[in-house]
Each structure stands twice: as structure tokens, then as C-alpha cells.
Scaffold this motif. Sequence first.
Motif, PDB file in Angstrom:
ATOM      1  N   SER A  29       0.834  -1.099   0.191  1.00  0.00           N
ATOM      2  CA  SER A  29       0.049  -0.009   0.148  1.00  0.00           C
ATOM      3  C   SER A  29       0.823   1.212  -0.029  1.00  0.00           C
ATOM      4  CB  SER A  29      -0.975   0.099   1.244  1.00  0.00           C
ATOM      5  OG  SER A  29       0.031   0.184   2.235  1.00  0.00           O
ATOM      6  N   ARG A  30       0.285   2.333  -0.278  1.00  0.00           N
ATOM      7  CA  ARG A  30       1.141   3.541  -0.406  1.00  0.00           C
ATOM      8  C   ARG A  30       1.458   4.063   1.056  1.00  0.00           C
ATOM      9  NH1 ARG A  30       1.411   8.184  -3.722  1.00  0.00           N
ATOM     10  NH2 ARG A  30       2.542  10.069  -2.643  1.00  0.00           N
ATOM     11  N   GLU A  31       0.636   3.529   2.089  1.00  0.00           N
ATOM     12  CA  GLU A  31       0.934   4.123   3.535  1.00  0.00           C
ATOM     13  C   GLU A  31       2.166   3.194   4.011  1.00  0.00           C
ATOM     14  OE1 GLU A  31      -2.275   3.009   2.288  1.00  0.00           O
ATOM     15  OE2 GLU A  31      -2.660   5.331   2.144  1.00  0.00           O
ATOM     16  N   ALA A  32       2.279   1.846   3.579  1.00  0.00           N
ATOM     17  CA  ALA A  32       3.371   1.130   3.959  1.00  0.00           C
ATOM     18  C   ALA A  32       4.430   1.605   3.284  1.00  0.00           C
ATOM     19  CB  ALA A  32       3.027  -0.319   3.495  1.00  0.00           C
ATOM     20  N   MET A  33       4.724   1.998   1.897  1.00  0.00           N
ATOM     21  CA  MET A  33       5.849   2.747   1.445  1.00  0.00           C
ATOM     22  C   MET A  33       6.120   4.047   1.956  1.00  0.00           C
ATOM     23  SD  MET A  33       7.570   1.382  -1.037  1.00  0.00           S
ATOM     24  CE  MET A  33       6.882   0.373  -2.366  1.00  0.00           C
ATOM     25  N   GLU A  34       5.230   4.714   2.425  1.00  0.00           N
ATOM     26  CA  GLU A  34       5.416   6.133   2.783  1.00  0.00           C
ATOM     27  C   GLU A  34       6.089   6.003   4.136  1.00  0.00           C
ATOM     28  OE1 GLU A  34       2.259   9.338   1.654  1.00  0.00           O
ATOM     29  OE2 GLU A  34       1.886   8.037   3.265  1.00  0.00           O
ATOM     30  N   GLN A  35       5.683   4.698   5.106  1.00  0.00           N
ATOM     31  CA  GLN A  35       6.288   4.470   6.476  1.00  0.00           C
ATOM     32  C   GLN A  35       7.688   4.056   6.163  1.00  0.00           C
ATOM     33  OE1 GLN A  35       3.791   1.694   8.370  1.00  0.00           O
ATOM     34  NE2 GLN A  35       2.298   3.065   8.555  1.00  0.00           N
ATOM     35  N   GLU A  36       7.805   3.493   5.153  1.00  0.00           N
ATOM     36  CA  GLU A  36       9.563   3.165   4.705  1.00  0.00           C
ATOM     37  C   GLU A  36      10.631   4.577   4.873  1.00  0.00           C
ATOM     38  OE1 GLU A  36       9.525   0.273   5.939  1.00  0.00           O
ATOM     39  OE2 GLU A  36      10.391  -0.836   4.150  1.00  0.00           O
ATOM     40  N   LEU A  37       9.897   5.500   4.330  1.00  0.00           N
ATOM     41  CA  LEU A  37      10.687   6.707   4.335  1.00  0.00           C
ATOM     42  C   LEU A  37      11.097   7.284   5.806  1.00  0.00           C
ATOM     43  CD1 LEU A  37       8.546   8.859   1.841  1.00  0.00           C
ATOM     44  CD2 LEU A  37      10.979   8.215   1.328  1.00  0.00           C
ATOM     45  N   HIS A  38      10.334   7.045   6.707  1.00  0.00           N
ATOM     46  CA  HIS A  38      10.580   7.086   7.994  1.00  0.00           C
ATOM     47  C   HIS A  38      11.140   6.029   8.951  1.00  0.00           C
ATOM     48  CE1 HIS A  38       8.596  10.777   6.934  1.00  0.00           C
ATOM     49  NE2 HIS A  38       7.565  10.026   6.492  1.00  0.00           N
ATOM     50  N   ASN A  39      11.335   4.998   8.050  1.00  0.00           N
ATOM     51  CA  ASN A  39      11.861   3.589   9.063  1.00  0.00           C
ATOM     52  C   ASN A  39      13.460   3.594   9.289  1.00  0.00           C
ATOM     53  OD1 ASN A  39      12.692   1.093   9.811  1.00  0.00           O
ATOM     54  ND2 ASN A  39      11.436  -0.022   8.114  1.00  0.00           N
ATOM     55  N   PRO A  40      13.975   3.810  10.287  1.00  0.00           N
ATOM     56  CA  PRO A  40      15.247   3.905  10.503  1.00  0.00           C
ATOM     57  C   PRO A  40      15.974   2.791  10.103  1.00  0.00           C
ATOM     58  CG  PRO A  40      14.398   3.943  12.608  1.00  0.00           C
ATOM     59  CD  PRO A  40      12.898   3.788  11.906  1.00  0.00           C
ATOM     60  N   THR A  41      15.454   1.631   9.879  1.00  0.00           N
ATOM     61  CA  THR A  41      15.996   0.488   9.501  1.00  0.00           C
ATOM     62  C   THR A  41      15.906   0.033   8.004  1.00  0.00           C
ATOM     63  OG1 THR A  41      14.262  -1.090  10.164  1.00  0.00           O
ATOM     64  CG2 THR A  41      16.118  -0.569  11.931  1.00  0.00           C
ATOM     65  N   ALA A  42      15.147   0.893   7.325  1.00  0.00           N
ATOM     66  CA  ALA A  42      14.739   0.768   5.899  1.00  0.00           C
ATOM     67  C   ALA A  42      15.867   1.418   5.018  1.00  0.00           C
ATOM     68  CB  ALA A  42      13.532   1.030   5.391  1.00  0.00           C
ATOM     69  N   ARG A  43      16.149   0.978   3.894  1.00  0.00           N
ATOM     70  CA  ARG A  43      16.830   2.029   3.146  1.00  0.00           C
ATOM     71  C   ARG A  43      16.568   1.663   1.527  1.00  0.00           C
ATOM     72  NH1 ARG A  43      18.306   3.365   7.022  1.00  0.00           N
ATOM     73  NH2 ARG A  43      20.301   4.457   7.808  1.00  0.00           N
ATOM     74  N   TYR A  44      16.056   2.625   0.820  1.00  0.00           N
ATOM     75  CA  TYR A  44      15.640   2.469  -0.640  1.00  0.00           C
ATOM     76  C   TYR A  44      16.528   3.151  -1.590  1.00  0.00           C
ATOM     77  CZ  TYR A  44      11.685  -0.024   1.059  1.00  0.00           C
ATOM     78  OH  TYR A  44      10.896  -1.227   1.594  1.00  0.00           O
ATOM     79  N   GLN A  45      16.757   2.689  -2.802  1.00  0.00           N
ATOM     80  CA  GLN A  45      17.499   3.303  -3.938  1.00  0.00           C
ATOM     81  C   GLN A  45      16.541   3.274  -4.963  1.00  0.00           C
ATOM     82  OE1 GLN A  45      20.912   4.454  -4.468  1.00  0.00           O
ATOM     83  NE2 GLN A  45      20.886   4.659  -2.323  1.00  0.00           N
ATOM     84  N   VAL A  46      16.313   4.501  -5.847  1.00  0.00           N
ATOM     85  CA  VAL A  46      15.884   4.657  -7.050  1.00  0.00           C
ATOM     86  C   VAL A  46      17.006   4.666  -8.542  1.00  0.00           C
ATOM     87  CG1 VAL A  46      13.706   5.397  -5.890  1.00  0.00           C
ATOM     88  CG2 VAL A  46      15.543   7.041  -7.125  1.00  0.00           C
TER      89      VAL A  46
END
Length: 171
Positions: A29-46
Motif C-alpha cells: 500500500s502507499r501507506e506502507a511505502m510512505e512509512q519506509e521513508l521514516h523507518n530507521p532500519t530501511a534503505r531504498y534506492q531508485v
Amino acid sequence: MAESTRSLRAEDLDRVMEIERLSFSMPWSREAMEQELHNPTARYQVLEADGQVQAYAGAWLVIDEGHVTNVAVHPDARRRGYGRAVLRALIRQLMDLGVTYMTLEVRVSNEAAISLYKQLGFKRAGSRKGYYEDDREDAYIFVSDRLENAFLTRYRPVKAENFRPQNGEIM
Ligand SMILES: CC(C)(COP(=O)(O)OP(=O)(O)OC[C@H]1O[C@@H](n2cnc3c(N)ncnc32)[C@H](O)[C@@H]1OP(=O)(O)O)[C@@H](O)C(=O)NCCC(=O)NCCS
């Protein structure tokens, strides 16, 4: 136009969700993905090419393990090396944070992804019966080699200027 990779930002979410929905039978969900932006243990690359985000890859840090959460490339931009490039960028970022190996699950029928992971040196380490909730397909568990060995050369950036942190990046 040359492609480049960088960390995920809030303004990428519309495009990332578009790619997510086009790529998975059970999209986040968009909400789940949005939370990843603030998750200190998550990293995302585009990965950006032709003026927009074409691919993304993310992982959760668990002590010295990087657990891949998702990797996807827009259907119109597949087979151009973008999946490989964005996963490499993610792994390099995680290596800088002290991650020493990567793990992930993949559908047993997902030949494209399995082939990509094998190409990057991941090896099958087991399976999970009925792992996927929608159709109860099994998952393979893949594990990388130790990142500081052969992976250092495999994940070396091709063009260093593409990998400089940019203003406003979420690290
Ligand atoms: C899997 C996925 C990320 C690959 O991205 P991509 O940008 O098309 O892959 P690349 O062009 O970087 O290919 C890298 C390697 O992966 C393998 N590969 C990629 N697509 C493949 C396909 N359709 N069939 C067989 N092998 C494939 C090849 O080994 C390829 O190397 P090569 O081009 O030198 O032969 C993409 O197909 C995708 O988004 N799929 C839907 C989402 C998904 O399944 N994600 C993985 C969840 S675990």
C-alpha cells in the motif's frame, strides 16, 4: 540520457507506487511505502533514466544482514540492466553501513528475478512452503556471499559521479 541512482525521496512515491502496482500481484500500500521513508532500519534506492524513476530496490537492516523487501523495474524499462544497477546501488549503500550479507525471498516461478540474483552472486539457501498469501506459491530463500569479499568489485560503481549524495536525500 545516462541513468543514475540515489536514495528514495518522498516526491518519488507516486511513480514508485505506479511501478509497484504494475509489478506485483500483492503490491504494498502507499501507506506502507510512505512509512519506509521514516523507518530507521530501511534503505531504498531508485534509478532515474529518461527524466524519471524507472526502478527501485529496498532492504531492511537487521544487525549485519540486509533483507531485500522489494526490487522492481517499470515494465516498459525492463531488460536494460536497471534492475541489476539499482540492486547494486542498494548493496553498496548497505555495505557502507556495515551490512555483511544480503537475504531475500523470491517466488519459485520468478525466473527473471532468480536469474538476476544468481548473476549478482546470490545462492539458494532454502525455501518457504506457501509463503505468498494470494496463491500460496512457495518462495526460495536466497543469500549473498559475504559482501566484503568478491562483492566489493562486483558492486563498484561504474561512474562515481552518479553516486554522490544529493541535497534532500533521505539516507
Ligand atoms: C526482476 C526484475 C526486477 C529484473 O529487472 P530488469 O531491469 O528487467 O533486469 P536487468 O535488465 O537488470 O537484467 C539483469 C539480469 O537478470 C536476468 N533477467 C532479467 N529479466 C529476465 C527475464 N525476463 N528472463 C530471464 N532472465 C532475466 C538476466 O540474467 C539479466 O542479465 P542479462 O541481461 O545480462 O541477461 C524485473 O523483471 C521486475 O521488475 N519484475 C517484476 C517485479 C519482481 O518480480 N521483482 C522481484 C521480486 S523478488
